[in-house]
Design a protein around this motif. Structure first.
Motif, PDB file in Angstrom:
ATOM      1  N   LEU A  28       0.829  -1.214   0.000  1.00  0.00           N
ATOM      2  CA  LEU A  28       0.000   0.000   0.000  1.00  0.00           C
ATOM      3  C   LEU A  28       0.860   1.259   0.000  1.00  0.00           C
ATOM      4  O   LEU A  28       0.584   2.216  -0.723  1.00  0.00           O
ATOM      5  CB  LEU A  28      -0.944  -0.006   1.199  1.00  0.00           C
ATOM      6  N   TYR A  29       1.892   1.256   0.806  1.00  0.00           N
ATOM      7  CA  TYR A  29       2.790   2.407   0.894  1.00  0.00           C
ATOM      8  C   TYR A  29       3.476   2.672  -0.442  1.00  0.00           C
ATOM      9  O   TYR A  29       3.501   3.801  -0.934  1.00  0.00           O
ATOM     10  CB  TYR A  29       3.832   2.174   1.992  1.00  0.00           C
ATOM     11  N   VAL A  30       4.035   1.622  -1.039  1.00  0.00           N
ATOM     12  CA  VAL A  30       4.769   1.782  -2.301  1.00  0.00           C
ATOM     13  C   VAL A  30       3.817   2.209  -3.415  1.00  0.00           C
ATOM     14  O   VAL A  30       4.134   3.097  -4.209  1.00  0.00           O
ATOM     15  CB  VAL A  30       5.526   0.479  -2.664  1.00  0.00           C
ATOM     16  N   ASP A  63       3.023  11.638   5.914  1.00  0.00           N
ATOM     17  CA  ASP A  63       3.161  10.301   6.480  1.00  0.00           C
ATOM     18  C   ASP A  63       4.609   9.841   6.561  1.00  0.00           C
ATOM     19  O   ASP A  63       4.887   8.745   7.033  1.00  0.00           O
ATOM     20  CB  ASP A  63       2.335   9.291   5.687  1.00  0.00           C
ATOM     21  N   LEU A  64       5.531  10.683   6.122  1.00  0.00           N
ATOM     22  CA  LEU A  64       6.945  10.329   6.209  1.00  0.00           C
ATOM     23  C   LEU A  64       7.538  10.912   7.478  1.00  0.00           C
ATOM     24  O   LEU A  64       7.275  12.043   7.831  1.00  0.00           O
ATOM     25  CB  LEU A  64       7.720  10.870   5.003  1.00  0.00           C
ATOM     26  N   CYS A  70      11.902   6.361   4.279  1.00  0.00           N
ATOM     27  CA  CYS A  70      10.918   5.833   3.339  1.00  0.00           C
ATOM     28  C   CYS A  70      10.798   4.315   3.526  1.00  0.00           C
ATOM     29  O   CYS A  70      11.790   3.587   3.414  1.00  0.00           O
ATOM     30  CB  CYS A  70      11.360   6.157   1.914  1.00  0.00           C
ATOM     31  N   MET A  71       9.605   3.832   3.771  1.00  0.00           N
ATOM     32  CA  MET A  71       9.389   2.408   3.992  1.00  0.00           C
ATOM     33  C   MET A  71       9.841   1.577   2.789  1.00  0.00           C
ATOM     34  O   MET A  71      10.438   0.514   2.948  1.00  0.00           O
ATOM     35  CB  MET A  71       7.919   2.140   4.290  1.00  0.00           C
ATOM     36  N   THR A  87      10.583  -8.025  -3.354  1.00  0.00           N
ATOM     37  CA  THR A  87      10.944  -7.870  -4.766  1.00  0.00           C
ATOM     38  C   THR A  87       9.701  -7.764  -5.638  1.00  0.00           C
ATOM     39  O   THR A  87       9.617  -6.905  -6.520  1.00  0.00           O
ATOM     40  CB  THR A  87      11.829  -9.041  -5.230  1.00  0.00           C
ATOM     41  N   ARG A  88       8.709  -8.622  -5.384  1.00  0.00           N
ATOM     42  CA  ARG A  88       7.466  -8.582  -6.164  1.00  0.00           C
ATOM     43  C   ARG A  88       6.783  -7.225  -6.026  1.00  0.00           C
ATOM     44  O   ARG A  88       6.362  -6.618  -7.012  1.00  0.00           O
ATOM     45  CB  ARG A  88       6.521  -9.693  -5.698  1.00  0.00           C
ATOM     46  N   ILE A  89       6.700  -6.731  -4.810  1.00  0.00           N
ATOM     47  CA  ILE A  89       6.021  -5.457  -4.566  1.00  0.00           C
ATOM     48  C   ILE A  89       6.746  -4.307  -5.259  1.00  0.00           C
ATOM     49  O   ILE A  89       6.123  -3.481  -5.919  1.00  0.00           O
ATOM     50  CB  ILE A  89       5.896  -5.209  -3.047  1.00  0.00           C
TER      51      ILE A  89
END
Length: 100
Positions: A28-30, A63-64, A70-71, A87-89
């Motif tokens: 969600l974050y990315v 939100d940072l 950075c998450m 890696t997938r995300i």
């Protein structure tokens, strides 16, 4: 859990385990981060202004936390490509292309 006002068992019932919850949060974050950057990059104007605006907008997100960073970048830095879920995300967020 505190923000959502749910207990640990409710979190596990929803996500399965802590790892699955963290991966969903990362996803969600990315996704939101990449979207907000793309919005700025797609604005009319010069390429330089678009890149500058994208970076400034990202850096000013509420939100940072400067202490936490950075998450997405933290996950990439910590796990690199050793973790298939991370890696997938990150690959999906950038459109699935791999550049070496």
């Amino acid at each position: 859990m505190r923000v959502m006002e749910v207990g640990r068992q409710s979190m596990y019932d929803t996500f399965g385990d802590k790892r699955a919850a963290v991966l969903k949060a990362l996803e969600l974050y990315v996704t939101e981060s990449v979207h907000s950057i793309n919005v700025e990059l797609e604005r009319l104007g010069s390429a330089l202004a678009a890149v500058q605006n994208a970076l400034v907008t990202f850096a000013q997100r509420k939100d940072l936390s400067s202490a936490e960073g950075c998450m997405g970048l933290n996950a990439i830095s910590e796990f690199g490509q050793r973790d298939a879920g991370v890696t997938r995300i990150t690959r999906n967020a950038r459109g699935g292309s791999v550049r070496h």
